[in-house]
Design an enzyme around this catalytic site. Structure first.
Site, short mmCIF file in Angstrom:
data_model
loop_
_atom_site.label_atom_id
_atom_site.label_comp_id
_atom_site.label_asym_id
_atom_site.label_seq_id
_atom_site.Cartn_x
_atom_site.Cartn_y
_atom_site.Cartn_z
N ASP A 228 0.77 -1.10 0.04
CA ASP A 228 -0.11 -0.02 -0.05
C ASP A 228 0.84 1.15 0.01
OD1 ASP A 228 -2.24 1.60 0.50
OD2 ASP A 228 -1.86 1.78 2.18
N SER A 229 0.30 2.50 -0.27
CA SER A 229 1.00 3.64 -0.26
C SER A 229 1.64 3.87 1.27
CB SER A 229 0.23 4.74 -0.69
OG SER A 229 -0.90 4.70 0.05
N TYR B 164 -0.73 8.47 -2.52
CA TYR B 164 -0.85 8.17 -3.93
C TYR B 164 -2.08 8.98 -4.54
CZ TYR B 164 2.88 4.26 -3.71
OH TYR B 164 3.96 3.63 -3.58
N GLY B 165 -3.07 9.08 -3.69
CA GLY B 165 -4.14 9.70 -4.06
C GLY B 165 -4.26 10.69 -5.26
N CYS C 154 -3.84 -1.21 -2.07
CA CYS C 154 -4.02 0.45 -2.32
C CYS C 154 -5.10 0.50 -3.43
CB CYS C 154 -2.90 1.04 -2.51
SG CYS C 154 -2.89 2.90 -2.95
N ASN C 155 -6.06 1.11 -3.09
CA ASN C 155 -7.18 1.30 -3.98
C ASN C 155 -6.70 2.27 -5.30
OD1 ASN C 155 -10.27 0.70 -3.21
ND2 ASN C 155 -8.90 0.93 -1.55
N THR C 156 -5.75 3.28 -4.96
CA THR C 156 -5.26 4.10 -5.99
C THR C 156 -4.47 3.42 -6.63
OG1 THR C 156 -5.43 5.78 -4.36
CG2 THR C 156 -3.93 6.30 -6.32
N GLU D 132 -5.70 9.28 9.46
CA GLU D 132 -4.05 9.20 10.03
C GLU D 132 -3.91 9.86 11.39
OE1 GLU D 132 -1.03 9.11 7.30
OE2 GLU D 132 -1.98 7.58 6.31
N CYS E 216 -11.31 3.13 -0.58
CA CYS E 216 -10.02 3.60 0.00
C CYS E 216 -9.61 2.94 1.19
CB CYS E 216 -10.29 4.95 0.14
SG CYS E 216 -8.56 5.66 0.90
N THR E 217 -8.31 2.57 1.28
CA THR E 217 -7.87 1.63 2.47
C THR E 217 -8.29 2.30 3.64
OG1 THR E 217 -5.74 3.03 2.39
CG2 THR E 217 -5.65 0.60 1.38
N HIS E 218 -8.21 3.53 4.08
CA HIS E 218 -8.54 4.09 5.46
C HIS E 218 -10.03 4.17 5.77
CE1 HIS E 218 -4.27 5.43 4.32
NE2 HIS E 218 -4.42 6.25 5.67
N1 DGL Z 1 -3.96 4.00 0.01
C1 DGL Z 1 -4.65 4.84 -0.57
C2 DGL Z 1 -6.08 4.16 -1.40
O1 DGL Z 1 -6.48 2.92 -0.97
C3 DGL Z 1 -5.03 5.77 0.32
C4 DGL Z 1 -3.97 6.90 0.80
C5 DGL Z 1 -3.15 7.49 -0.32
O2 DGL Z 1 -3.69 8.36 -0.83
O3 DGL Z 1 -2.05 7.16 -0.58
O4 DGL Z 1 -6.46 4.83 -2.12
#
Ligand code: DGL
Length: 268
Positions: free
Chosen positions: A12-13, A44-45, A75-77, A154, A186-188
């Protein structure tokens, strides 16, 4: 050649992908996991697709060099921008979070109106819309980027008044669109689930792609004869590209005592 006793690579990012790790540990307790969090380059978003693809291929190459049997792009992005490229370039099963989330959304939606929230990059890529439409062409889809959710999570602001106000602002259009299912793309966002569920109300089904991705990983490993022998107890490694101490502290918020030590590795 992958072997069943090799670990699963997850990346993940940053720390957010630990929501996927938590589900993998729950659903596949016998598997070993190597997790890479790109804390030096998060988020990464807001980054361009090319940059996210470059970072993703560096991380996947690192995990492959560690001998993983499969890579989960938590990571979704990164999934939205880089999954196809990784699948074409690595001789390993590569599992992303978008398709499992889309599948669960289509399964969960009874009224045919699905909302998707995610980072700016994920939403701009149209990846969720494509994945949902491939399964159910007639469905109505409403999308919304919610870039403030990542820093709020976060910060640990999971249920503050400020978070509630921002969430209302983001989700009001979803309510107006009468979505019956909302994909937390999104992961969060799974950490905001209680609050988001209060705002959307009891009739809207919230889809946590972490749960679905772990289930998809289990299916892929089983189909390829790559499940760890039962009776094993998974040993995990956590690697961050920067600020290992902070990763450890925040990681414990996601995983409790399952994370005890974080290594540092610089890429790029
Ligand atoms: N991990 C990213 C996602 O799931 C969220 C955090 C980021 O922007 O890197 O899209």
């Amino acid at each position: 050649m992958s072997t069943a006793d090799a670990p699963i690579g997850v990346f993940d990012s940053g720390i957010g992908g630990l929501t996927v790790v938590r589900e993998l540990m729950r659903q596949l307790p016998e598997e070993r996991i190597i997790y890479f969090g790109d804390t030096a380059r998060v988020p990464y978003g807001p980054k361009s697709p090319d940059t996210v693809r470059r970072y993703s291929s560096e991380i996947a190459a690192f995990l492959a060099s560690e001998g993983v049997k499969a890579v989960v792009v938590a990571c979704n992005t990164a999934t939205a921008h880089a999954l196809g490229m990784l699948q074409a370039s690595l001789p390993l099963p590569i599992i992303g979070v978008v398709e499992p989330g889309a599948r669960a959304a289509v399964r969960g939606s009874h009224g045919g109106a699905i909302g998707v929230i995610g980072t700016a990059g994920t939403i701009a890529s149209g990846a969720y819309e494509r994945a949902i439409r491939a399964l159910e062409p007639q469905v109505r889809i409403a999308v919304r980027a919610c870039p403030l959710f990542v820093p709020l999570v976060e910060e640990g602001w999971l249920d503050t008044e400020a978070t509630r106000l921002i969430a209302r602002e983001y989700l009001d259009p979803m309510t107006a669109e009468r979505v019956d299912t909302l994909v937390l793309g999104c992961t969060h966002y799974p950490l905001l689930k209680p609050l988001l569920s209060q705002i959307m109300g009891p009739n809207v089904c919230l889809i946590d792609s972490a749960e679905e991705t772990a289930a998809e990983t289990a299916r892929v490993l089983t189909a390829r004869g790559l499940r760890a022998p039962s009776g094993e107890r998974g040993e995990h490694r956590f690697v961050a590209s920067d600020a290992a101490e902070q990763f450890l502290r925040m990681g414990q918020r996601f995983l409790g005592s399952a994370i005890e030590r974080v290594e540092t590795m610089t890429l790029g």
